[in-house]
Design an enzyme around this catalytic site. Sequence first.
Site, PDB file in Angstrom:
ATOM      1  N   GLU A 506       0.857  -1.184   0.000  1.00 45.02           N
ATOM      2  CA  GLU A 506       0.000   0.000   0.000  1.00 45.02           C
ATOM      3  C   GLU A 506       0.893   1.235   0.000  1.00 45.02           C
ATOM      4  OE1 GLU A 506      -3.954   1.520   2.434  1.00 45.02           O
ATOM      5  OE2 GLU A 506      -3.127  -0.471   2.778  1.00 45.02           O
ATOM      6  N   ASP A 513      -5.361   9.811   7.560  1.00 44.03           N
ATOM      7  CA  ASP A 513      -4.234   9.693   8.481  1.00 44.03           C
ATOM      8  C   ASP A 513      -3.543  11.040   8.655  1.00 44.03           C
ATOM      9  OD1 ASP A 513      -4.848   7.238   6.971  1.00 44.03           O
ATOM     10  OD2 ASP A 513      -3.319   6.290   8.201  1.00 44.03           O
ATOM     11  N   GLU A 779      -1.351   0.130  13.629  1.00 49.94           N
ATOM     12  CA  GLU A 779      -2.558   0.471  12.876  1.00 49.94           C
ATOM     13  C   GLU A 779      -3.814   0.141  13.673  1.00 49.94           C
ATOM     14  OE1 GLU A 779      -4.252  -0.337   8.375  1.00 49.94           O
ATOM     15  OE2 GLU A 779      -2.861  -1.780   9.256  1.00 49.94           O
TER      16      GLU A 779
END
Length: 920
Positions: A506, A513, A779
Site C-alpha cells: 500500500e 491519516d 494500525e
Amino acid sequence: MCVVRTFWFAVLTVIFAVSCSSHSVIENDKPTSLKVGEGFVNPLGYYEASPRFSWKPSISNSKSTQQSAYQIQVSSTPEGLLTNPDKWDSEKIKSSAMSWVQYKGKKITSREKVFWRVRFWDENNIASQWSDVAHIEMGLLENLDWKASWIGAKDTESSLSPSQSTLATPQYLRTQFSVEKEVLEARLYVTAKGVFKVYLNGKDITANDALPPGWTPYEKRIETLTYDVTTLITKRDNALGAIIAGGWYSGRIADLKETDHSKPPRFLAQLEITYSDNTTRLVTTNDSWKATQSGPIRFASNYDGERYDETYEMQGWSMPDYDDSEWGTVITDASTPGTLLRPKRHLPVRNVDKLTPLSFKQVSKDTVIFDFGQNMVGVPSIKLPVKQGKQVTLRFAEALHKGDFYTDNYRSAHSTDYFLPAKDGIAEYTPTFTFHGFRFVEISGFDETKAPVKNWIVANVQHSDIDLYNNFLSANPKLNKLFENINWGLKGNFFDIPLDCPQRDERLGWTGDANAFIAPSMYMADVYGFWSAYLNSLREEQTEDGFVPLYVPFVKWINWTSSGWGDAATILPWELYMMTGDQKILEDSYPSMKSWINYHDSQAKNNISSMMTFGDWLQPYPEAEGKGANRGDTDFSLISTAFFARSVALTRKTALELGFNEDAKRYEVKQKTLAKAFRAEFFDEDLNVIKGKETQTAYLLALAFDLLPQSEVNIAQTKLISLLQSADTHLRTGFLGTPLLADVLQEAGRTDLVYELLFKETYPSWFYSINNGATTTWERWNSYSLEEGFNPQGMNSLNHYAYGTISRWFYEGILGVKPQLPGFKKAIISPQLTSKLGFAEGSIPTPSGDIDVSWTMTSDGFDVSVTVPFNISAEFVPPAHYSVVAATNAKNEPIKKWKGLKAGQYQFQLIIDEKHGGAQ
C-alpha cells in the site's frame, strides 16, 4: 536615546555602543536562524521566485522582549549588501513580523543567486546588529529553462503491454564530454519519471539521497533537484552517468500490477558549466547518450525489493574511459506541456542514521535472523562471506512471534532483496531502488562454513530529511516510550509523502491519516515544508467538481472519496496556519477549500450528507463482523454531516483571515444551518443518538465541531463520560474519534479521564502496545499480543502514525501550550497537572522560538517553570482546581499579572484548591 561613537584607527575599528535604556538590544545581538520559505537554510535549487524571509533574534543576554521594526536587504553579491543592495532594500518597516516576510524587490530569475541580511529594532527602537549574510540560489523555475530531452533505453520504448523486465529492470545511461577551460561553477539540474542515481566521473552525487526526486502527481508536476558539482569536473574528459528505476512512476504501485502503470522510466538532466571567463557550456540529456539494461541491478521495486547480480557488474561504467561500445542508443521523449517541472519543495528522503543489531539468532546452517531492536524504515547494508553462485536472500519482518518470522501483514509485497555473488569471499551490498519497513532481517545463503557475527549487517534509517525535536520528557517511562514510538512512526512514514504505512502493498498518502497527525507532527519536527508540499499535491489532484482523492498522489485503485479523509483540503491548511501564522498557506488553499465545500454540498440533501465514508476506521469492539467491522459503529451520515460542518467552519475562518467577508457571512449561515440539521437528524430531545449506535465518537464529533446549542454541551459531555465509564474508562474510538478525545475531555474539565485513558494498560489503549513490545505505533489497537500473537487480519501494520495523534495532547495538555493567535503570536499556557505524573518537561516550537514548560510535583502542589521567547505574548492560566500561591520572574521578583507575559523566564507555585481535597 542610544549614543554611538565611532573612532577609526589604522589597524582596527572600535565601535562603542552605550544604551541609556535598561530594556534594549545589546551590541552583540543580531538575528539568527535565517530561513526562506517553509524553513530552507541557504537553499540550492530553491523553488520560490518571490521568497519569504524568516529569522529569530539572539537576545539571551538582553532585556528586549518585542520587535518593533525590521529591515531586509537583498543583493546579487555579498559586497553589494554593504554598499548598494541592488535587488531590494525594504528600509525600516514598522512591524513585529519575523516570519514569512514577503520579498518585494526586483525579479529573481532561474539559477540566480542572491544574498540577504536582516536587522531589527526592539520595543525601545534600539537596532540590532545586522545578521550574518545568508543566500538563496534558484533552481530552474520554468519549463522553458530546460534545454534537455527526456531519455531512456531504446528497448523501453513505450508499448501497450510492456514486459515486467522492461519496467522493473533499471536503465543505465551515460555520456562523455570534454572541458578545456578553468571551471568557475557547475550545477547539475536533474529529475526522472521514476527514481534515479547520478554519477559524475565515478562519484555518486546522490549518495546520501534515497529514491529522488520523490513522488508527486506526475501528470501535473515533477520535482527537480539541483547539485553543486563544481569540484567534480576535471579539465579533461568527463563522464556523466545515471541509473533510473520505476519507483512510484511505473510498474507496481500498491497492490496493482506492473501493467497498470506501464510507462517506462525516463531521465532528464542539464549540466550547466560556467568557466572562469564567464562563458558557459551545457551538457544535456539528448539522443547522443548511450544506454543499457544489462547492469547488475536486475530488478527493482519499492514493494517487492531488489535483485542484484554481481556477475553483471560494469566496473567504471560512469568514468570517462569506459568502453560503452556495446551499449545501445537512447530514445528521446517529447516533453508533456501540461506537466510542470519545478524545484523540489522540501528536502528529499535521505540516509539519516545507522542501526546495528541488538542480537541475532542462527536458525539453520546458512540462515540467521538479526534483530535491530527498533521497527524502522530503510535498507540494510551487508558485508558477509559468500560462495560464488550461491544466492544470498534478505527477508524483512516487523516482528517475530515465538521465533517465527511474521510477514503476513506485508500482504502481497514480497519485500525481499537478492544478491548473487560472482566469486567467493566477502561481499558488500546495499539495495538502491527499494525500501522496507522492518525490525528483523533474515539472511540466508551466506557461506555456511562461517559463523554469523553482528557486524555482518547495519540498517540504514531513511526518511525525509527533517529535523526532529525530541522535545518531551516525563516521569513515566511508558509515556516516554510512547513518545519515542510515535517519533519513530513519524520518521518511518514521512517518506517524501506522509505514508499510511511503510511495509505492505500500500504505502500511500492517505488523507485521513494526515488529518489525524498533522498537528502532532508539527510539534515534534520541522515538517512545515513537508506538509505544504503534500498539500500542494492534494490541490493538484483535486478535480474540478471539488472531489479530493482518498490518498495523494492518486493512483487508480480506490476511486471514491470519504468524509473525514477528503476534508484534508480544509483541515490541513488551517492546522498549518495556526501553527505557523503563514498566511500564504491559506491563500494557496482557499480556492481548494471552497471547491471541497461545493463537493460536500453536492453529496447532501436538506443539509444531511450521504457522502461515502470509511467511518470511524478501526474502532475497537465493533458490532459488525467481517470487513464492515473496520468502519466502526458510528452512523456514516452523522460522520459525513459533522465533517461537512467542520469544513464549512474552517473555510469561514479562512475567509475572515483573507478578508473575504461576504464569503465568510455566507459560510457562517451555512455552518449554523448544518449544525441545526445535525442536531435534529441524529439526536432526540434528550440528546440520545437516534441514528446508528450511540458511540463515543458521535458525541466527540458533536462537541469538537461545535454542532450543539451551548445549553446542551454539558449534557453531551455527560453522555460521553458515561460511555467511557461504561467501557471501564477505555476508549472506543477509531481514526476519526481518537484525535478529538483528549481535547474534548479537557474542555469538559475531565483531564483526570484523559490521564486515565493515557495510562490505561489493557486493550484498547496506548500502553497496551508498549506492554506487548511495540517500538512504533500500530494500525490497530490490537495488532499483537504476547498471548495470542498477531491479529489475523492482513491489514495489520505495526508502523502506522494515526494513533500517534495523542502526542498533540502532550504539548497542548500536559505542557499546556496552545496558540491563541496564529503562529503563537499569543499563546495560552495551562499545563494539566496530575499526581499520576511526577514531572513533565518539553518545548513547543513556534516561529519566534521555543516556549519551554516544565513542572514538578512537590509535597503540597506543583512548581511550574515557563520560558516565553522573544516577540510572543503569553497568558498563564492555572488549570482547573489549582491556585497560584507565588509567581516570580527570572530575577526572582514577584509578578501579579499572568496575562501578557513577555519574553522571559517565569516560575509559578501552585496548590490544589482546598475544596477539591487533593490532586487529580
